[in-house]
Design an enzyme around this catalytic site. Structure first.
Site, short mmCIF file in Angstrom:
data_model
loop_
_atom_site.label_atom_id
_atom_site.label_comp_id
_atom_site.label_asym_id
_atom_site.label_seq_id
_atom_site.Cartn_x
_atom_site.Cartn_y
_atom_site.Cartn_z
N HIS A 200 0.83 -1.20 0.00
CA HIS A 200 0.00 0.00 0.00
C HIS A 200 0.86 1.25 0.00
O HIS A 200 0.59 2.21 -0.71
CB HIS A 200 -0.88 0.02 1.26
CG HIS A 200 -2.10 -0.81 1.11
ND1 HIS A 200 -2.83 -1.25 2.17
CD2 HIS A 200 -2.73 -1.27 0.01
CE1 HIS A 200 -3.86 -1.94 1.74
NE2 HIS A 200 -3.81 -1.97 0.44
N ARG A 307 -6.38 -4.66 -15.05
CA ARG A 307 -6.12 -5.77 -14.11
C ARG A 307 -7.13 -5.63 -12.95
O ARG A 307 -6.85 -4.98 -11.94
CB ARG A 307 -4.71 -5.67 -13.54
CG ARG A 307 -3.58 -5.95 -14.53
CD ARG A 307 -2.25 -5.82 -13.81
NE ARG A 307 -1.15 -6.44 -14.50
CZ ARG A 307 -0.24 -5.77 -15.22
NH1 ARG A 307 -0.31 -4.47 -15.33
NH2 ARG A 307 0.76 -6.43 -15.79
N ARG A 343 -9.76 -7.51 -18.05
CA ARG A 343 -9.30 -8.88 -17.76
C ARG A 343 -10.07 -9.39 -16.55
O ARG A 343 -10.14 -8.71 -15.53
CB ARG A 343 -7.80 -8.89 -17.46
CG ARG A 343 -7.35 -10.28 -17.06
CD ARG A 343 -5.88 -10.36 -16.89
NE ARG A 343 -5.44 -9.80 -15.62
CZ ARG A 343 -4.16 -9.72 -15.27
NH1 ARG A 343 -3.21 -10.14 -16.09
NH2 ARG A 343 -3.82 -9.22 -14.10
N GLU A 443 -0.16 -16.64 -22.01
CA GLU A 443 0.92 -16.43 -21.05
C GLU A 443 1.44 -17.74 -20.48
O GLU A 443 2.23 -17.74 -19.55
CB GLU A 443 0.50 -15.44 -19.96
CG GLU A 443 -0.87 -15.65 -19.38
CD GLU A 443 -1.29 -14.54 -18.41
OE1 GLU A 443 -0.51 -13.63 -18.14
OE2 GLU A 443 -2.42 -14.62 -17.91
N ASN A 466 5.00 -11.21 -19.15
CA ASN A 466 5.55 -11.36 -17.79
C ASN A 466 5.44 -12.82 -17.35
O ASN A 466 6.39 -13.41 -16.83
CB ASN A 466 4.78 -10.50 -16.78
CG ASN A 466 4.75 -9.04 -17.17
OD1 ASN A 466 5.60 -8.59 -17.92
ND2 ASN A 466 3.77 -8.30 -16.69
N ASP A 467 4.26 -13.39 -17.58
CA ASP A 467 4.08 -14.79 -17.20
C ASP A 467 4.62 -15.75 -18.25
O ASP A 467 5.12 -16.82 -17.91
CB ASP A 467 2.59 -15.08 -16.95
CG ASP A 467 2.19 -14.64 -15.55
OD1 ASP A 467 2.91 -14.96 -14.60
OD2 ASP A 467 1.16 -13.97 -15.42
N CYS A 514 0.51 -7.34 -23.72
CA CYS A 514 0.23 -6.45 -22.58
C CYS A 514 1.23 -6.66 -21.44
O CYS A 514 1.08 -6.08 -20.38
CB CYS A 514 -1.21 -6.61 -22.09
SG CYS A 514 -1.59 -8.28 -21.58
C1 PEP Z 1 1.59 -10.74 -17.99
O1 PEP Z 1 1.69 -11.81 -17.39
O2 PEP Z 1 2.41 -10.34 -18.86
C2 PEP Z 1 0.47 -9.84 -17.68
C3 PEP Z 1 0.23 -8.76 -18.39
O3 PEP Z 1 -0.29 -10.15 -16.60
P1 PEP Z 1 0.20 -9.88 -15.07
O4 PEP Z 1 1.48 -9.10 -15.13
O5 PEP Z 1 -0.92 -9.16 -14.43
O6 PEP Z 1 0.39 -11.28 -14.57
MG MG Z 2 0.01 -12.53 -16.28
#
Ligand code: PEP
Ligand code: MG
Length: 593
Positions: A200, A307, A343, A443, A466-467, A514
């Site tokens: 936070h 998100r 999402r 992902e 990212n994932d 994304c």
């Molecule tokens: C990702 O995984 O690239 C993504 C956009 O989702 P998050 O970062 O929320 O897992």
């Molecule tokens: Mg993700």
């Protein structure tokens, strides 16, 4: 950047600290050291006759605290204000209040001491709870306790009293209510020993819009009041006693960056189009509805990733269908006719909700009950969210996106639940867009490899790099020890992305990205050359990524993508991208390096 010329004295040795940057920008100022001694309490024995007076002191402090928190809430934007709901709940917590009153009566000590002891017990019990959300409430109890203490003694938060301009606050940690009381005309930066980017405190510090770094471990014991200090909030770098040379160099960098940023702001209303007219959609990512302001000023064409789980996590109760509708509608309306991709909940992994009656305990949560897997197991919760999204679809260009799809069955089941949600709305007489577009996040490697089959069920793909990187290269994305393996230009990632994009095009559906990789302007030529149709990035990165797009020709982008796909070294791919950027848009290197 350097208002105080004496800062550049360079008298002592430079001390360098690395942490996590949470709010970009560079600044040099002087240390204001907030120490734990600021909160010390004086112990006093009281007689039986003094007990009622001590209880009355406590009750007035509670009333004053409640009033102050309400005032703070009224002055904050709603996303920030909701953080203080947890503080109000603590102030109304019967066991907390009764234990303090009993403590005064039985132990005959001043309330200041009893308050600290009861709060400590409360925090120790919370710290043992497995539920992450409840564990995070420890910081709230600490913050409320500090505020009650200040009201008992009449002392104000020391941070509110800062009068020196050019001050950088250095502390082990600071609480949300201290952050909102900071004098923004005086404080130019924040550097904390503790903290993760999702706490936070980090969210609030980020919203102050001044350079800030957390997770610096041992900065506060090494810094002294008045020390000159440099902060680079983008790189997560802090230097105490920066040398004259460093300051001169930084002053030049800051001035150059300021000029570039001003020029890039002029791209706001121009298209995300290459020199030879190849156009893509450039969107932005948001976490809470209020982030839409930053999207609108950035020059993005819409929201490519909302998100939604953060909206659920920033409140004490689960949002109802109506509350969700209101949140989604407000964003959709402001963006229309630009798209807004919502999402569905991506809970699990490292994001949990305590107000759901489920056990989150798992030995490997990122590989476990996360995202669509969790939603399919909680169909009521999922349908409620889908109904809210569907109803919001009459107010703008709303699309739905499912996270962490790994099998065909999952997407078929998710679509079935979407059909049920539509049927329920028809029965209730609520309007919605019956042709709402549905997309799958790609992902997980299995999804990228069977994208041809998934394409039958959706109207678009969005690569969550990212994932995708985490799951393909087997690297926990939050683990610092293996961070060196987190390589967006790894051949495996490029091939999975290329397959998804090509399959999408063959199936006549578009593919976006994304994940964080899309916010890196050095990657823009490569991603364009792979054939990407949309990039959804952080609002702050929109001007620089748009500049990268507008500086290149599509044929140059194709060339670099082809070279990358036949290279065996991710380092070479990175170097090629850097060289190309240096040639076509050297100002970008000045901004990011
Ligand atoms: C990702 O995984 O690239 C993504 C956009 O989702 P998050 O970062 O929320 O897992
Ligand atoms: Mg993700």
């Amino acid at each position: 950047m350097v208002d105080d010329p004496s800062i550049a004295a360079g008298a002592s040795a430079e001390l360098l600290f690395r942490g996590i940057g949470i709010s970009s920008g560079v600044v040099v100022g002087r240390v204001y050291l907030k120490t734990p001694h600021d909160d010390q309490v004086v112990e006093r024995d009281i007689s039986r006759d003094e007990v009622p007076r001590e209880i009355a002191r406590f009750e007035s402090a509670l009333i004053a605290t409640r009033r102050q928190i309400r005032e703070l809430q009224a002055g904050c934007d709603p996303a920030v204000a909701s953080i203080f709901d947890a503080h109000l709940l603590i102030l109304d917590d019967r066991p907390f209040i009764e234990n303090i009153i009993l403590g005064i009566e039985n132990r005959r000590k001043n309330v200041d001491v009893i308050l600290v002891d009861v709060a400590k017990g409360f925090m120790q019990s919370l710290a043992k709870v497995k539920d992450e959300y409840l564990r995070e409430r420890v910081a709230d109890v600490q913050d409320v306790t500090r505020r009650i203490q200040q009201n008992l003694t009449g002392k104000k938060s020391t941070l509110a009293d800062i009068t020196e301009s050019g001050t950088v606050v250095v502390a082990a940690d600071i609480s949300p209510s201290e952050i909102v009381s900071i004098n923004k005309d005086r404080v130019v930066g924040i550097a904390l020993d503790l903290g993760s980017p999702t706490s936070h405190a980090a969210i609030l510090v980020g919203k102050l819009g001044i350079p800030a770094v957390v997770g610096l471990h041992d900065l506060s014991p090494a810094a002294h009041k008045g020390d000159p200090i440099f902060i680079d909030g983008g790189k997560g770098l802090v230097v105490v006693h920066p040398s004259r040379e460093l300051i001169e160099q930084l002053t030049r960098v800051v001035e150059a960056r300021r000029g570039i940023t001003a020029k890039l702001a002029r791209l706001k209303d121009l298209a995300a189009e290459t020199r030879d007219g190849y156009r893509i959609v450039l969107s932005a990512n948001i976490e809470v509805p209020q982030d839409v302001d930053a999207v609108l000023t950035s020059g993005a064409e819409g929201v490519g990733l909302f998100r939604t789980e953060y909206f659920f996590m920033s409140r004490p109760e689960l949002p109802t269908e109506e509350e969700q509708l209101e949140a989604y509608r407000s964003v959709a309306q402001r963006l229309a006719p630009a798209p807004m991709i919502i999402r569905t909940l991506d809970l699990g992994g490292d994001k949990f909700l305590s107000n759901l009656n489920v056990s989150w305990e798992e030995s490997n949560p990122f590989m476990g009950w996360r995202a669509i897997r969790f939603c399919l197991a909680q169909p009521d919760l999922f349908r409620t969210q889908l109904r809210a999204i569907l109803r919001a679809s009459t107010f703008g260009n709303v699309k739905i996106m499912y996270p962490m799809i790994s099998t065909i069955d999952e997407i078929a089941r998710a679509n079935l639940i979407l059909d049920q949600a539509k049927k329920e709305l028809m029965e209730r007489g609520h309007a919605f867009n019956p042709h709402i577009e549905v997309g799958a996040m790609i992902e997980v490697p299995s999804a990228a490899l069977v994208a041809d089959l998934l394409a039958h069920y959706v109207q678009f793909f969005s690569l969550g790099t990212n994932d995708l990187i985490q799951y393909t290269l087997a690297i926990d994305r939050g683990n610092e020890r293996v961070a060196y393996l987190y390589e967006p230009t790894h051949m495996a990632i490029l091939r999975l992305m290329k397959n998804t994009i090509d399959v999408g095009h063959r199936s006549r559906i578009w593919t976006g990205i994304c994940g964080g990789m899309a916010s890196d302007p050095l990657m823009t030529p490569l991603l364009l050359g792979l054939g990407i149709d949309e990039l959804s990035i952080s609002p702050a990165a929109v001007p620089v990524v748009k500049d990268a797009i507008r500086s290149i020709s599509y044929s140059e982008a194709r060339e670099i993508a082809e070279a990358a796909l036949s290279s065996s070294s991710s380092v070479d791919v990175h170097e090629m991208s850097r060289e190309l950027t240096k040639k076509i848009a050297p100002e970008i290197l000045e901004l990011v390096e």
